[in-house]
Write an enzyme that holds these catalytic residues in place. Sequence first.
Site, PDB file in Angstrom:
ATOM      1  N   ASP A 419       0.826  -1.206   0.000  1.00 40.27           N
ATOM      2  CA  ASP A 419       0.000   0.000   0.000  1.00 40.27           C
ATOM      3  C   ASP A 419       0.860   1.256   0.000  1.00 40.27           C
ATOM      4  O   ASP A 419       1.938   1.296   0.601  1.00 40.27           O
ATOM      5  CB  ASP A 419      -0.902  -0.019   1.239  1.00 40.27           C
ATOM      6  N   GLU A 472       1.143  -0.589  -5.161  1.00 36.77           N
ATOM      7  CA  GLU A 472       0.165   0.455  -5.428  1.00 36.77           C
ATOM      8  C   GLU A 472       0.959   1.757  -5.489  1.00 36.77           C
ATOM      9  O   GLU A 472       1.291   2.347  -4.471  1.00 36.77           O
ATOM     10  CB  GLU A 472      -0.886   0.523  -4.320  1.00 36.77           C
TER      11      GLU A 472
END
Length: 739
Positions: A419, A472
């Site tokens: 993330d 990401e």
Amino acid sequence: MNAHKEQGKVGAFPPKADIEALIRADHRDPFSVLGPHADGAGGQYIRAYLPTALSVQVLDKDTQQERGSLEQGEVPGLFVGQFPDQRPYLLKVQWAGGEQISEDPYSFGELLGEMDLYLFAEGNHRDLSSALGAQCVNVDGVPGVRFSVWAPNARRVSVVGDFNIWDGRRHPMRLRHPSGVWEIFVPRLQPGETYKYEVLSHDGVLPLKADPVALRTELPPSTASKVAQPLSHAWGDEAWMQARGEHHGLNKPLSIYELHAGSWQCEINEEGEVRNYNWHELADRLVPYVQQLGFTHIELMPIMEHPFGGSWGYQPLSQFAPSARYGSPDDFAAFIDRCHQGGIGVILDWVPAHFPTDTHGLARFDGTALYEYDNPLEGFHQDWDTLIYNLGRTEVHGFMLASALHWLKHFHVDGLRVDAVASMLYRDYSRKAGEWIPNRYGGRENLEAIDFLRHLNDVVALEAPGALVIAEESTAWPGVSQPTQQGGLGFAYKWNMGWMHDTLHYIQNDPIHRTHHHNELSFGLIYAYSERFILPISHDEVVHGKHSLIDKMPGDRWQKFANLRAYLTFMWAHPGKKLLFMGCEFGQWREWNHDSELDWYLLKQSDHLGVQKLVGDLNRLYREAPALHDQDCVPQGFQWLIGDDAANSVFAWLRWSKAGEPLLVVANFTPVPREGYRVGVPFAERWEEVLNSDAEIYAGSNYGNGGAVATEPVHSHGQPLSLSLNLPPLAVLILRPVQ
């Protein structure tokens, strides 16, 4: 000889300074005072500091015969005695609530091996979750729990829990120089015990701290760690694990169903109270559903323990413990095993970028900025009110590396989606001028985080072959998915955020305006092979007022569903692996809410059921047709036929397999049916429809080509032959040649 007869001898009681330090609970080395110590005459002193104890007897370890008593002097709780010989012993302690017989924690020597401490300090301990934290071990044949925690700047650390009535004077730990790790063995302690660490900093006692390497936790909102028994799940996924690397090849289909474990499905009683399914109940429901829809993998939003449910797991505090919301670590292992045996891979969202500021967590863990940067211009995320890991510190680097390996190796997880990578790469991420500190060269790149990410990907390739690490990453950072040996970051894939942004912007336009945005659908092909991409329609796109996927679509109800079906078919026919968030696969109207389950009742309606049926068919076609996946990451797999018909909002292209087998994709993004639309093709006598997003089975208008179209000897779009196609409104056709 009774011990109390000897307590007048020099050395029976420790020096006054030591006694005062024990009372204040700030003794730097309690093992130098407590426990057994030679008296210089062949015997031993035994000292125990047990506040609120009524009396203490010493028993022979082998015979359990009483050897004598430890006597309490002027200092309440300090019991001492001298014995004529040195041999193993037990302490029998009388408390107001009963009697306790056990070995003396201060009779055990150093616990952690020098190699463990060396690798930890170096930042390269690959199995930290089996070293630090609370480990159920046998020491000298005695079962119990070894506690160890890194707190180099603490004056004193104690482990506290129900077993010592949360009294930090009872189990102060030994500091292992120079690593900064504190340790103690508590004999006879059992799995399931709750505990925390009481840390005395240079400014006083801190709020009790949860264990950074806890393997299990209390159920939130409680915040204590729990002693976990070693994983005992009997794995049955050998076939999956052996073939995992083959499943994850660049030339294989990768279709990911992203979900939040607590709100996919849950139990709601008549009073409206929600109960999360445990991992076993979730597997019973989820595995058949994902199999039915044909996804190759699921991706779980973070299941590492996190204090605030509203963070959806993206503010975790226990990087080694599955959330207690859904069961035990063994339950989680069983869930993954069930997925694997059902042919489904499991990817976890993982957050090495930042952590929350909760006082029981990592924040200023020993009274100093230990896990985070000290300067808020480096160490505080203004957007998220979180702290940033100082990955330039070797111990923190190694802590996060070990977390990744913990999930991949101990739990057989197939991949990690990392993330917020962009926030890690740039020191000025979401900061204004003057609000950030340049790197040592004066630049904006976070060199420590870059080194960490490269090291992470190299180590995962060695330690968990076949596992995926996915970034990401929302910027144009070069080489995210290039090998580290070539200067890249080494990720297996990168989320294509640009594609997501452009295509969603296009599809939200009324069709009458799409002619002016034509390039938004085609622009992604310009850079489609600069990285290895996953096309993500994730949870981030259906929250915070962005509307659900179907509610982004323009037009009346019929047009909204037609647009959604066309968009999903376009996505599956576009180069790149796929990711779709739960609820999008059947057109949920409302935005996702983590406190309630998806609106499954909508599947009673034919148009919602049609979208779900389409997603299942898209996944099956994607998996079965090599042209849609085996050249996903190379330009040879894609050929434009029509990319410039902005007036009609029509696109057409070929997807090619390595074996030279094409599929033809034709998209019409207007509500106007187009009869006799000519598209060039390279060969074949006829082309049959393998999928029409406007088909009746998907609740479409069923306009099409009767199943197949014969080629005509008319040159078109640079091809020797062509088809005269009926293009359904707001729909995508996929055809294949039939000889």
